[in-house]
Write an enzyme that holds these catalytic residues in place. Structure first.
Site, PDB file in Angstrom:
ATOM      1  N   GLU A 173      -1.900   0.733  13.443  1.00 21.94           N
ATOM      2  CA  GLU A 173      -3.055   1.100  12.635  1.00 21.94           C
ATOM      3  C   GLU A 173      -4.350   0.866  13.401  1.00 21.94           C
ATOM      4  OE1 GLU A 173      -4.718   0.242   8.132  1.00 21.94           O
ATOM      5  OE2 GLU A 173      -3.417  -1.232   9.088  1.00 21.94           O
ATOM      6  N   GLU A 191       0.853  -1.186   0.000  1.00 23.32           N
ATOM      7  CA  GLU A 191       0.000   0.000   0.000  1.00 23.32           C
ATOM      8  C   GLU A 191       0.888   1.235   0.000  1.00 23.32           C
ATOM      9  OE1 GLU A 191      -4.066   1.448   2.267  1.00 23.32           O
ATOM     10  OE2 GLU A 191      -3.222  -0.523   2.640  1.00 23.32           O
TER      11      GLU A 191
END
Length: 919
Positions: free
Chosen positions: A721, A449
């Site tokens: 996260e 990502e």
């Protein structure tokens, strides 16, 4: 007299050493003086260049982000800047030391794009070369270079600089950026071999998810450059990239990808297969790169060598970082050393599942014949642990070094307290910013990502602006945001928009277009970026408004909403408690209000009136739709109340009621966090501003899952996260999307700086600050420092006996408004060091004794009582069982352990009663 002055060209103008990537660099200077309450009333700026020195007089106190007061710089022009300042009390200061300045902006672009002409394997790097002849009496040589991909240039085998991953990631094709490098010292009289190693980088990477990965820009990299040679007789020669350059794909780098890693065969030191490069015209002239370069900023050695259950050798570097490994190895030719990277271990082995399709493997095949030192050139990894396979002989950990890589921004802010876990949390925020500020602000640096998610930086920008001088970095990224924005104003999820998401638009994410420029103006006084981005800001608000109906509510569209609310299922992170339409419309109000304020700053009265009216009408619509007659929100969630209070949507009467309800919800949750990306930056301020700083403090210092400090107790060295990226049993969260280096939830650090330590900006660029510290229970001291353009600001406090000593340092030419605890009114002070001793807030004793009939909220408010309950449950149920039970209880004012006996495991009530009796 002021003892010293210094002047520096601001980084947001693109300053790299003495080279500035603008023709009109802004100036800032900080004054050092022993005079109290010193304020500048005028200054003189001297520019000494070809043709002699010029002096400009400037009236007033301005000393930060001052516009260039001379004619624009010419290409290659060099000179020095110095400043002296004047104050009525001290007269003129001495001149500052001269600061060298050289213009790195070129006129036009005469070079072509060059690349390998043949079909090649994916992510196969190439090497380019050209012979350059230099005549006698060379005055200067400047290399202007850019790439669709990443590159490093060298002269006779010597790299031209220490930068990595040049030129960085931008909106390729529409905004290609070039760097200017002074290579004069490398080009003596004679013929030199100029070579360029070129790899895919972000340009020729495949982006996307779930089998839909594809090339967005192109499948092969290209390079373009101008080498400008200026001789002492005034003649100028240019060596440009064209079809006369040679290229080969048979160099030592076999493959290189951002996600895959790099493979090198050192036996291919002298590549063959040279062919003429394919040249194509440059259709969009590259622009100067103003974002700071990516560099190696730190080196770390292994702290432990681990032998895994499977027999692998793993090095632990003690810190989750972003970068790559450098190895020093000696072995037979053809031996291949393999390096695998991971952020955490699971069951004693590298946890590779969170990487998804990013293999993150580097391989080096030895040339043989003696010691060899190597590091990858064109990739980076997020890791704390590295598995080393194929090492010849016994591995000495001293032969492997982790190189920390990120955009090289000046560190400006710091925080420290008496609480070890809190300080480690703050350090984790710093490390996550460093790792994710690599050319663009990314969401994670390890998996497939590493994208510029707009929502993440929107919530984190205030924290980033304190920790590092990130103005130039974020200003550059905002240029790409405006390019990726649709013509009608919708903003993509990620910038650069490789997900092609711009047409969708979503609240909090798209609001990066308004809130990040506003943050840069507030924190750095960056009026230029605000003015440049203002059309983009307006378009986003107009687009949001177009998505509403006559009721002015933004409803029924796709929204990420309060992303990663800890109660959301691992595979559905958008399923938050807070209503998504409530959150979306609140952001319409917030951005419309900010655009109105920005218009006022820029002198656009008509726009200020228009967007101010829009904000007022949206506010009224929001209140009608979402607030009940009693002051409750129809979405009775922590984030909903935090948004209402933090965005200033509610009036004073309902604000207090909502603050009380927010505090009640936080207490009922046992001070465990219940917010996602939207609510997390707001909740502590919302509680504090409505008189519940004690609740904010307990929320902040809680170390149970989920909380800010829970990851710290689990050994985290960066921000995760998810609140529970690692579960309490040491396993990785089962969610498909799990990173251990993701700065968004670290936005709480801004609260530590502004509220806990008390150092908050009160005017653009910290020309004025407001000091209002919070002496929270559980802390004995806290302190923050920030280096603005004016100098070093400091605010902090410590407990002394029954009181609190407050210390404030104000740099010259600034002021501070200080709220001394217990004082009737704030006091305004000028430059100097100031101290006060004030009575400490009396800590309430709370309930004197506890039992299973004591209301749960009273038990939870007592650290001693709750600690006794927690330890008793751990002894009975184990750590995970105790945590699960405590998390499911509602710690309200009416419930008790005895009342919930039927819902609890057998024996729990008796065990808790014994523990509370001991208290």
């Amino acid at each position: 007299m002021p003892t010293a002055t210094s002047v520096s060209v601001l980084l947001e103008s693109g300053t790299f050493g003495e080279i500035v990537m603008t023709r009109t660099p802004r100036l800032s200077w900080a004054t050092a003086t022993d005079a109290a309450d010193w304020e500048q009333d005028g200054a003189e700026v001297e520019w000494d260049s070809t043709g002699g020195a010029l002096i400009r007089e400037l009236a007033g106190p301005s000393a930060a982000a001052v516009a260039w007061p001379f004619s624009p710089l010419a290409t290659g022009q060099r000179g020095t800047v110095r400043v002296r300042v004047h104050a009525k009390a001290t007269g003129w200061s001495p001149w500052s030391e001269p600061v060298p300045v050289r213009c790195g902006v070129t006129d036009g672009w005469s070079a072509a794009w060059i690349a390998h002409p043949g079909a090649r394997a994916e992510q196969c790097p190439v090497r380019l070369r050209q012979a350059v002849s230099v005549r006698p009496k060379l005055r200067s040589a400047l290399l202007y270079a850019t790439a669709h991909g990443v590159y490093q240039a060298s002269v006779d085998g010597i790299p031209v600089d220490d930068e990595r991953m040049k030129p960085g990631w931008t909106h390729y094709g529409d905004r290609d950026t070039y760097a200017c490098t002074d290579v004069t010292a490398l080009l003596t009289e004679g013929t030199h071999a100029v070579a360029v190693d070129l790899a895919a980088g972000w340009y020729a990477e495949k982006f996307g998810f779930n089998g839909l990965e594809r090339y967005i820009y192109g499948s092969q990299p290209a390079f373009s450059a101008v080498l400008r040679l200026e001789y002492k007789d005034g003649t100028v020669e240019e060596v440009v990239t064209d079809g006369t350059w040679d290229v080969t794909d048979e160099g030592p780098i076999l493959s290189s990808g951002i996600y895959a890693g790099e493979q090198v065969d050192a036996r291919r030191r002298e590549p063959g297969g040279w062919v003429p490069a394919a040249a194509s015209p440059v259709t969009h002239v590259p622009v100067p790169r103003t974002s700071p370069p990516v560099r190696v900023t730190e080196e770390l050695s292994p702290v432990e060598v681990i032998r895994t259950p499977g027999g692998a050798t793993v090095l632990d570097f003690g810190q989750n970082l972003v970068g790559r490994l450098r190895i020093s190895v000696d072995g037979p030719a053809g031996t291949t050393v393999t390096l695998r990277h991971a952020e955490v271990l699971e069951h004693g082995e590298l946890a590779l599942r969170p990487l998804r399709r990013a293999t993150a493997i580097d391989r080096y095949t030895l040339a043989g014949g003696g010691p060899e030192t190597w590091e990858p050139q064109f990739t980076f990894h997020g890791f704390r642990y590295a598995q080393v396979d194929g090492w010849p002989g016994e591995l000495d950990p001293a032969d492997v070094t982790a190189l920390v890589i990120h955009s090289d921004m000046r560190r400006t802010g710091a925080f420290e307290s008496s609480h070890g876990l809190l300080d480690r949390l703050h350090e984790n925020v710093v490390w996550s910013m460093r790792g994710n500020f690599l050319s663009i602000p990314t969401d994670c640096p390890q998996r497939d990502e590493r994208l510029g998610w707009t929502g993440d930086i929107q919530v984190f920008a205030p924290t980033a602006s304190f920790l590092h001088d990130s103005d130039a970095f974020l200003s550059s990224w905002l240029e790409d945001l405006a390019l990726d924005q649709t013509s009608d104003g919708s903003v993509p999820f990620v910038v650069p928009d490789v997900l092609e998401s711009a047409a969708i638009g979503t609240a909090a994410w798209g609001d990066a277009s308004t809130l990040v420029p506003w943050t840069l103006y507030q924190r750095f006084g960056d009026l230029d970026t605000l003015a440049r981005q203002f059309p983009s800001m307006r378009r986003w608000v107009d687009w949001m408004a177009s998505r509403t109906g006559e009721n002015l509510l933004w409803e029924d569209d796709f929204q990420f909403a309060d992303w990663l609310d800890p109660t959301a299922p691992p595979d559905r992170p958008a399923d938050a408690k807070a209503d998504k339409d409530l959150v979306a419309t609140a952001h319409l109000f917030r951005s419309a209000d900010v655009v109105a304020q920005a218009a006022g700053v820029l002198g656009d009265d008509a726009a200020a009136q228009h967007y101010g009216d829009l904000a007022a009408r949206v506010r009224e619509a929001w209140l009608r739709q979402y607030v009940t007659a009693s002051g409750r929100l129809m979405s009775d969630a922590q984030t909903a109340y935090a948004v209402a209070i933090g965005f200033g949507i509610v009036d004073d009467e309902r604000r207090d009621a909502m603050g009380a309800r927010l505090a009640e919800l936080v207490e009922r949750a046992g001070y465990r966090i219940s917010t996602g990306f939207v609510g997390t930056p707001l909740i502590a301020d919302a509680l504090t501003d409505t008189g519940h700083a004690d609740v904010a403090g307990r929320l902040l210092l809680n170390d149970e899952n989920p909380s800010w400090l829970y990851p710290v107790t689990m050994g985290a060295t960066t921000i995760w996260e998810r609140w529970d990226s690692m579960l309490e049993d040491g396993s990785v969260n089962p969610g498909e999307m799990t990173s251990f280096n993701h700065y968004a939830l670290g936005a709480i650090a801004d609260f530590l700086h502004r509220r806990v330590a008390g150092l908050a900006p009160a005017a653009p660029g910290y020309r004025e600050v407001e000091v209002r510290p919070l002496a929270l229970d559980g802390l004995d001291r806290a302190r923050a420092t920030f280096e603005s353009a004016y100098g070093t600001h400091e605010a902090g406090w410590e407990r002394v006996g029954e009181g609190v000593r407050l210390r404030v340092v104000v740099p010259p030419n600034t002021r501070a408004t200080v709220h001394v605890p217990g004082a009737d009114a704030p006091v305004t002070v000028g430059s100097g060091t100031h101290e006060w001793v004030a009575p400490a807030t009396v800590r309430t004793g709370g309930t004197a004794s506890f039992s299973v009939d004591t209301p749960l909220v009273e038990i939870r408010r007592s650290d001693v009582a709750y600690g006794a309950v927690r330890e008793a449950l751990i002894a009975m149920l184990g750590r995970e069982g105790a945590s699960d039970l405590l998390r499911t209880l509602e710690w309200g004012p009416r419930g008790t352990f005895r009342m919930q006996a039927l819902l609890l495991p057998p024996g729990v009530v008796d065990a808790v009663d014994r523990a509370l009796a001991a208290v």
